[in-house]
Motif scaffolding. Sequence first.
Motif, PDB file in Angstrom:
ATOM      1  N   VAL A 305       0.828  -1.206   0.000  1.00  0.00           N
ATOM      2  CA  VAL A 305       0.000   0.000   0.000  1.00  0.00           C
ATOM      3  C   VAL A 305       0.862   1.256   0.000  1.00  0.00           C
ATOM      4  N   ILE A 306       1.860   1.281   0.871  1.00  0.00           N
ATOM      5  CA  ILE A 306       2.695   2.479   0.940  1.00  0.00           C
ATOM      6  C   ILE A 306       3.515   2.662  -0.338  1.00  0.00           C
ATOM      7  N   LYS A 307       3.950   1.562  -0.954  1.00  0.00           N
ATOM      8  CA  LYS A 307       4.656   1.668  -2.238  1.00  0.00           C
ATOM      9  C   LYS A 307       3.756   2.286  -3.306  1.00  0.00           C
ATOM     10  N   LEU A 308       2.512   1.808  -3.359  1.00  0.00           N
ATOM     11  CA  LEU A 308       1.582   2.331  -4.360  1.00  0.00           C
ATOM     12  C   LEU A 308       1.300   3.814  -4.120  1.00  0.00           C
ATOM     13  N   LYS A 309       1.206   4.207  -2.865  1.00  0.00           N
ATOM     14  CA  LYS A 309       0.968   5.623  -2.576  1.00  0.00           C
ATOM     15  C   LYS A 309       2.146   6.473  -3.033  1.00  0.00           C
ATOM     16  N   PHE A 310       3.349   6.009  -2.752  1.00  0.00           N
ATOM     17  CA  PHE A 310       4.527   6.737  -3.228  1.00  0.00           C
ATOM     18  C   PHE A 310       4.518   6.831  -4.753  1.00  0.00           C
ATOM     19  N   LEU A 311       4.173   5.732  -5.411  1.00  0.00           N
ATOM     20  CA  LEU A 311       4.140   5.710  -6.877  1.00  0.00           C
ATOM     21  C   LEU A 311       3.158   6.736  -7.412  1.00  0.00           C
ATOM     22  N   VAL A 312       1.942   6.727  -6.895  1.00  0.00           N
ATOM     23  CA  VAL A 312       0.892   7.616  -7.399  1.00  0.00           C
ATOM     24  C   VAL A 312       1.214   9.077  -7.112  1.00  0.00           C
TER      25      VAL A 312
END
Length: 579
Positions: A305-312
Amino acid sequence: MVPSSAPVPGAVTDLTTKALGDDQDDANDMKLFGAPPVVGDEKGSARSSPWLVGSLVAVGYVLGSEAAFRFAEATDLQAVFFIPSGITFAALVRSRRADWWVVLLAVAVAEFGQDLRAGLSVAQSVGFAAANVAEPLVGAAIVLARVRGRLDLSRLWHVRWFVVGGVVAGPAVGAAIGALVDRGFGGDSVVTTFWQWWLGDVLGVLLVGGPLLAAGSGPDRRSLWSGPGAVVIIGAVVLTATVLTTSDLPLMFIVLTGVVVAGAWFGVRAVAFVSAIVALTAAAAFVIGDGAIMVGVSDATGLVVIKLKFLVFTTGGLVVAAEMYERDLLALERARLQIAAAEEHRLVTRFQRLSLPPEQLAGSAFTAEGCYMAAASGLGIGGDWYDVAELPDGRVYICVGDVVGHGAEAAVTMNQLRVAMSVTARHVEGPSALLSQADEIAATIPGASCSTVWVGFFDPPTGCLTYASAGHPPGFLLSCDGVSLLDGRVSAPLTVVPDAPKPETTVHIGRESSVLLYTDGLIDRRDGTVVDGQLAEIASAIEALRSTSGGFTVAGLESFAGQTDDTILLHVVLRSATV
């Protein structure tokens, strides 16, 4: 990357930035909206020795991998983001294509050595080395194929292909190869490994490669090293630490929204730097904290989840920064064009003014007021003219004309015809002879055909005005008896029927009588026709203006001029020697 690695940014990024070079001179040479030099070509290449770059890439790769292993051991988490993926991609993008093999060799050697140190077999180490070589190669090749110039993350088109090539496609290729190799040696499922590998390398490119590449991009809108910038940086650190140590992970969107705000307010470097600051703070919070990353889910899921947030949010910040930068460029370009247009208008107005006599003219037998009104559209110059002069024999020469067309060419043609007729007027008996000569003159001047001209000669001793018209609208006679039309016979415009006679008409001018002459912009409308009653309406307006305390001036008729054609107004007061 290998499935177990999980590095954090280190001091090696500064060293690598210096080795890769910014090529700021090339960036400064880029046009506002043109294509910069080819990425990776000689023009956009790093100036450092390829072996120095390769050595620093290898050092950065080893330190990044070590940071990943240490972080994984300290937190019991899998890969968070992989620093070497960003370093190698940035190194290729900023290097000449001829030197890519040195960078890729450094990557292969560093990955192979790290894998052997971790206890992997030679075959497995070779497979992981191949994955980490293919990844930056594919990403940089895609960017090179689509971005015609040095990669500039302040431009939307460049950000798009940075994301497509460096963030998505390159890591996907590396993850696919790595997942297959890992599965072949008894590792996790291909899908699981691919997902972890891809997200880790994506964030490596964004959070490490992004800052390295942003260093050589267009200037920021505002400096991050300022009071507001310090607030953003400190706020990002405090909020990240607070969210990850005292609250639930979903609140990280509040922190990462600051990345987008930094892009809008400061620029692309701010996005890259603030994202890296947040990532470092998050890594430190993971090491220090001992609770769950996200309540109700496993640490692995919370990490995704945190990786995806950083990506977006990081990608969104880059897009917003590039959008704002290009809007600034567009605003600057518009301002430049407005300044250029104003200067051009000043110059052409000056040219038009120099092409015509002064607006106020006077002689022993006349006073005159001329006015040129440009059409609403166009450069502000055209082919309309007027001329009033006292001839050596005492007569007053009056002329108003209109060359077909608009703009600079018509103005040049008008000036040639006006001067030629003014010189010829000194040597002819009257307007008929002058128009016959003008036919011959116009035939030798490009663009002068079909010009319309009104010519008058006033003889003060007799008080007679003799005039002739070559296709020109009738003038007005303003006398003590009122306003009347000078509507004598009209011949064809110049050169249309060159051998035809040019009829002239003579009227007696009383003391202090005047004539008002004009070009067809005063009476023509958008469809090119003269509205019924337009001349009578103008005559009434003239009469009304004459009755005012200030008397008649041409400015009172400016409201009659149309917006689609240039207009000349000429009012000449003639003083007769007879009563």
